[in-house]
Enzyme design. Structure first.
Site, mmCIF file in Angstrom:
data_model
loop_
_atom_site.group_PDB
_atom_site.id
_atom_site.type_symbol
_atom_site.label_atom_id
_atom_site.label_comp_id
_atom_site.label_asym_id
_atom_site.label_seq_id
_atom_site.Cartn_x
_atom_site.Cartn_y
_atom_site.Cartn_z
ATOM 1 N N ASP A 139 0.831 -1.208 0.000
ATOM 2 C CA ASP A 139 0.000 0.000 0.000
ATOM 3 C C ASP A 139 0.866 1.259 0.000
ATOM 4 O O ASP A 139 0.361 2.369 -0.110
ATOM 5 C CB ASP A 139 -0.993 0.009 1.163
ATOM 6 N N SER A 140 2.183 1.075 0.051
ATOM 7 C CA SER A 140 3.107 2.191 -0.172
ATOM 8 C C SER A 140 2.901 2.806 -1.547
ATOM 9 O O SER A 140 3.371 3.923 -1.805
ATOM 10 C CB SER A 140 4.561 1.726 -0.026
ATOM 11 N N ASP A 177 -1.005 -6.151 -0.208
ATOM 12 C CA ASP A 177 -1.416 -5.561 1.072
ATOM 13 C C ASP A 177 -2.930 -5.401 1.143
ATOM 14 O O ASP A 177 -3.561 -4.989 0.156
ATOM 15 C CB ASP A 177 -0.797 -4.171 1.231
ATOM 16 N N LYS A 206 -1.075 -9.495 2.790
ATOM 17 C CA LYS A 206 -0.344 -9.033 3.964
ATOM 18 C C LYS A 206 -1.215 -8.073 4.759
ATOM 19 O O LYS A 206 -1.937 -7.266 4.158
ATOM 20 C CB LYS A 206 0.969 -8.335 3.585
ATOM 21 N N GLU A 257 -1.246 -5.624 8.602
ATOM 22 C CA GLU A 257 -0.440 -5.072 9.675
ATOM 23 C C GLU A 257 -1.081 -5.338 11.033
ATOM 24 O O GLU A 257 -2.308 -5.434 11.144
ATOM 25 C CB GLU A 257 -0.285 -3.556 9.488
ATOM 26 N N GLU A 311 9.509 -4.202 10.334
ATOM 27 C CA GLU A 311 9.854 -2.899 9.759
ATOM 28 C C GLU A 311 10.381 -1.928 10.809
ATOM 29 O O GLU A 311 9.733 -1.690 11.833
ATOM 30 C CB GLU A 311 8.650 -2.267 9.052
#
Length: 280
Positions: free
Chosen positions: A49-50, A88, A118, A120, A187
């Site tokens: 999602d970056s 993501d 993925k 978080e 991270e």
């Protein structure tokens, strides 16, 4: 049979089996062209999602939508044949309930063709990870600095540099591992902590500002290629393409304005049509 085997994609279980073995190589990609270039060299391509910040100029990853992830994820899958593609789940698409997470993950996998998702979060997301894995969704975890939580974290600074926070992150990693994640991204956390997590959890760890002891490493492609103005401390620039691209664009602009491009070699001559001979 051998050519078919060579064409098979790397799977989440194969990545999981790499714990303590050959380091896992991973990079981000958001479109087919760069994904095609990466495919022969990396094991995992993350459609992160970056992309909200890198591709769309957003200040954080928070505004990224499921639809954006699907469009970019589909492009990356099209551009590859070998690497495991992980997509993501964006902020707000999985946190409310296990059911919401499953519906989002299932949609992403169906509409992109990716091999895993993925998400978080540590202990608070462990049961969601377990719910997804039990229903056939391979999940990559992500602990430490979690960019989707930037509004509560307050900054992108490294995490786990004091004992109290390190203990929380260690517990987060353990919870995600026990819930069935096939790998975990670490991270921007203190090196000794990343090393300890790698030693203590069963799934492989993939560091981004973690430790050389991690089972693999990942970077944002544009960062390591020198396309960003500002990059985190943990990024090594393997190229400096930004100035080269600007130089090429400036040369192109100069030649267009000077009418030296296009030249004859870049244009098409008319096709000559032979006239039929006159009858004698």
């Amino acid at each position: 049979m051998s050519s078919q085997a060579d064409a098979r994609r790397i799977t989440a279980p194969q990545i999981q089996a790499r714990k303590g073995g050959e380091p896992i190589v991973s990079l981000t990609s958001y479109h087919a062209h760069t994904a095609r270039l990466l495919d022969r060299h990396v094991d995992v391509i993350l459609v992160g999602d970056s992309l909200g910040m890198v591709m769309h100029g957003m200040e954080t990853t928070v505004p990224v939508t499921v639809e954006m992830m699907i469009v970019h994820g589909r492009a990356v899958v099209r551009g590859t044949k070998r690497a495991l593609i992980v997509v993501d789940l964006p902020f707000g698409s999985y946190e409310a309930s296990h059911t919401e997470a499953f519906h989002t993950a299932a949609r992403v996998l169906k509409e992109t063709g990716a091999g895993a998702v993925k998400l978080e979060g540590g202990r608070r997301m462990a049961e969601t990870v377990r719910f997804l894995v039990d229903r056939g969704v391979p999940v990559m975890g992500h602990v430490g600095l979690t960019p989707q939580a930037i509004n509560t974290l307050g900054s992108f600074k490294a995490r786990g540099r004091d004992d109290a926070e390190a203990s929380i992150i260690l517990d987060d990693a353990r919870a995600i591992a026990e819930a069935g994640a096939f790998s975990i991204v670490l991270e921007a956390i203190a090196e000794p902590l990343a090393r300890r997590i790698t030693e203590e959890v069963a799934p492989p760890t993939i560091g981004i500002g973690g430790s050389p002891a991690c089972d693999g490493q990942i970077l944002v492609l544009e960062d390591m290629l020198g396309l960003g103005d500002r990059v985190p401390k943990f990024v090594k620039k393997y190229a400096n393409l930004g100035p080269d691209i600007e130089k090429a664009v400036a040369s192109y602009a100069d030649e267009v304005r000077a009418r030296t491009f296009p030249s004859a070699e870049h244009t098409y001559a008319p096709r000559l049509v032979e006239k039929p001979a006159k009858a004698s």
